[in-house]
Write a protein that holds these residues in place. Structure first.
Motif, short mmCIF file in Angstrom:
data_model
loop_
_atom_site.label_atom_id
_atom_site.label_comp_id
_atom_site.label_asym_id
_atom_site.label_seq_id
_atom_site.Cartn_x
_atom_site.Cartn_y
_atom_site.Cartn_z
N THR A 1 -1.86 29.69 -4.17
CA THR A 1 -1.83 28.14 -3.86
C THR A 1 -2.58 28.52 -2.33
OG1 THR A 1 -0.55 28.22 -5.81
CG2 THR A 1 -0.20 26.50 -4.02
N LYS A 2 -2.13 29.76 -1.46
CA LYS A 2 -1.10 29.55 -0.03
C LYS A 2 -3.03 29.73 0.16
CE LYS A 2 0.10 31.82 3.44
NZ LYS A 2 1.09 32.85 3.83
N PHE A 3 -3.34 30.55 -0.83
CA PHE A 3 -5.19 30.80 0.20
C PHE A 3 -6.05 29.57 0.09
CE2 PHE A 3 -9.06 32.73 -1.64
CZ PHE A 3 -9.29 33.27 -0.17
N GLU A 4 -6.34 28.74 -2.09
CA GLU A 4 -6.51 28.20 -1.42
C GLU A 4 -6.37 26.93 -0.25
OE1 GLU A 4 -6.32 27.24 -5.72
OE2 GLU A 4 -7.31 28.98 -6.16
N SER A 5 -5.09 26.77 -0.13
CA SER A 5 -4.50 25.76 1.00
C SER A 5 -5.46 26.07 2.10
CB SER A 5 -3.36 25.65 0.82
OG SER A 5 -3.03 24.51 2.11
N MET A 6 -5.61 27.56 2.40
CA MET A 6 -6.45 28.25 3.67
C MET A 6 -7.46 27.71 3.93
SD MET A 6 -6.42 31.98 4.72
CE MET A 6 -7.58 31.95 4.07
N LEU A 7 -8.63 27.83 2.80
CA LEU A 7 -9.67 27.78 2.36
C LEU A 7 -9.98 26.10 2.67
CD1 LEU A 7 -10.90 30.02 -0.60
CD2 LEU A 7 -11.02 29.82 1.97
N LYS A 8 -9.24 25.10 2.35
CA LYS A 8 -8.93 23.67 2.50
C LYS A 8 -9.37 23.43 4.13
CE LYS A 8 -7.79 22.83 -2.11
NZ LYS A 8 -6.98 22.25 -2.89
N THR A 9 -8.78 23.99 4.92
CA THR A 9 -8.43 23.84 6.78
C THR A 9 -9.30 24.76 7.04
OG1 THR A 9 -6.18 25.25 6.16
CG2 THR A 9 -6.26 22.48 5.48
#
Length: 466
Positions: free
Chosen positions: A14-22
């Motif tokens: 979840t944290k990794f995918e959040s990073m990809l969006k920012t």
């Protein structure tokens, strides 16, 4: 080890995918990146896996595990030279990492050098504490090599490590079946079931082995135990239906087939079997009902149209039979069996020109069985085109030089034409080839019984054959 595909993404993912969006960059442990990458690989999300590998190696450039995952993706995408170069560099640093040998084996396998792959996997076994995955890979390599004995032994080791590994269990039985060692499969499954008495998969496979050996009562018992172990096991009901059908217990077979329809989405093959059972019971309306359901469920199932064709052919409703064989031919016009059936229907309708064309198509499509040639010649014979019939039989003799059926039929056709010279020569050859098949000639050409010179030939051949 890869995560199970059904596991839900954890906090790292979840944290990794959040990073990809920012535009933010988060730091992860190398182990977190492994987990993230395995998750994406298990879900077939290769692009995301590659992103995770790239970022992971930027943050942990010396991580062997991440480099090996990178290599795994390269091999998957057939970038074999780059993968090999990376493996060469890794092996200089880590000579005892079994994953290096495994990935090299995968590369050799991709290149169809399965012997080299096996050799590398066997080296990996000598340095690995976890042999399960390696034996599974070995089993697949042996299958590629058609070495079913060694493949069987490899998959057996997988089952011995994890008796719930049904994929390997299926592969073991597949190897037994390919080797036609059904007794071996039965013994293996019985031993397995002594340790795992409620394994529906093993009971199901055991029933199939008994079915092949025509041990129908034992097959029924095995399928019953599979159903006891899992009363929603559709495959067990279906296979039980096949056994009951073989035993002539059509009503019970129908009950089991109908149970499969209630458990899962209906299949055309199940409707087909139910229809056949009803036809055996003499219930033509119910048979037709289910045959039509077969083609309604799968209009492209050529076998469905064929079974309707055969139904009407048996009922001598030839116009309907012709309609449905044309449906089958529209789906698979290269099927010689369908052209054969089409020929038979046209013969029954006395459409000899159409029958001739159908049998010619059957031969052109690869039907080289003797019956096709004889039927084709008989079409021309019935149309009194004896020259064409003889030509067809002459072609057939190139394939079936030892066929006395062709020889006697050809001799009779010459006589039908009034060609006594070739008729006499042909009959002499046929009698010399196989005197015991004389009845074929006498049955098809009774008009020549009692003719003096023919009887003399027969008498002389009878004496010579004693």
């Amino acid at each position: 080890m890869a995560l199970e595909s059904e596991e839900r993404p954890n906090q790292s993912i979840t944290k990794f995918e959040s990073m990809l969006k920012t535009d933010d960059v988060y730091f992860f442990d190398a182990e977190d990146f492994e987990e993230i990458i395995h998750h994406y690989l298990n879900h077939g999300k290769i692009a995301l896996a590659k992103k995770a590998i790239k970022i992971g190696l930027q943050q942990h450039p010396d991580s062997t595990a991440l480099k090996l995952l990178h290599i795994e993706v390269l091999v998957f995408e057939n970038n074999l030279e780059v993968a090999e170069h990376m493996l060469d560099e890794l092996q200089l640093l880590e000579t005892s990492n079994e994953e290096i040998y495994i990935q090299r084996a995968n590369i050799y396998s991709k290149k169809d050098n399965h012997e080299a792959a096996v050799s590398l996997l066997q080296e990996a076994l000598t340095i690995s504490d976890e042999c399960f995955d390696i034996y599974s890979l070995l089993g697949m390599e042996y299958l590629f090599m058609d070495d079913f004995k060694m493949a069987k032994e490899s998959f057996m080791k997988c089952v011995s490590f994890d008796e719930q590994d049904y994929s390997s269990l299926y592969n073991v039985i597949y190897c037994f079946e390919f080797l036609e060692d059904y007794d071996g499969a039965i013994n293996y499954l019985n031993e397995y079931l002594e340790r795992n008495p409620y394994c529906e998969v093993a009971w199901h496979q055991l029933g199939k082995q008994y079915y092949v050996k025509r041990m129908y009562e034992k097959a029924l018992t095995a399928f019953d135990f599979a159903i006891i172990s899992d009363d929603n096991f559709m495959g067990a009901y279906y296979e039980k239906g096949k056994v009951l059908e073989k035993m002539g217990k059509f009503e019970e077979a129908i009950e089991n087939y109908e149970t499969t329809l209630a458990l899962e989405d209906p299949t055309s093959h199940t409707y087909l079997r139910i229809g056949r059972c009803y036809e055996k019971l003499g219930s033509d309306d119910m048979a037709k009902h289910h045959y039509y359901k077969t083609v309604h469920e799968d209009p492209l199932l050529d076998k469905g149209w064929l079974v309707i064709t055969e139904f009407y052919y048996r009922k001598e409703e030839y116009a309907k039979a012709l309609h449905y064989i044309n449906k089958a031919l529209n789906i698979d016009g290269d099927n010689p069996d369908y052209w054969n059936k089409c020929g038979k229907i046209h013969v029954a309708m006395c459409n000899f020109d159409e029958a001739d064309l159908a049998y010619k198509q059957a031969v052109d499509m690869g039907s080289y069985d003797l019956e096709t040639w004889l039927s084709w010649a008989s079409v021309s014979q019935r149309a009194e085109n004896y020259n064409a019939a003889i030509e067809i039989l002459s072609q057939a003799q190139e394939l079936f030089s030892d066929s006395s059926e062709i020889a006697y039929k050809k001799a009779g056709l010459y006589l039908m034409m009034g060609d006594k010279i070739n008729g006499r020569i042909g009959l002499m050859k046929a009698l010399k080839q196989n005197f015991t098949q004389l009845h074929l000639f006498q049955k098809e050409f009774p008009q020549f019984d009692g003719i003096g010179w023919i009887q003399q030939l027969i008498d002389a051949s009878r004496k010579a054959s004693r």
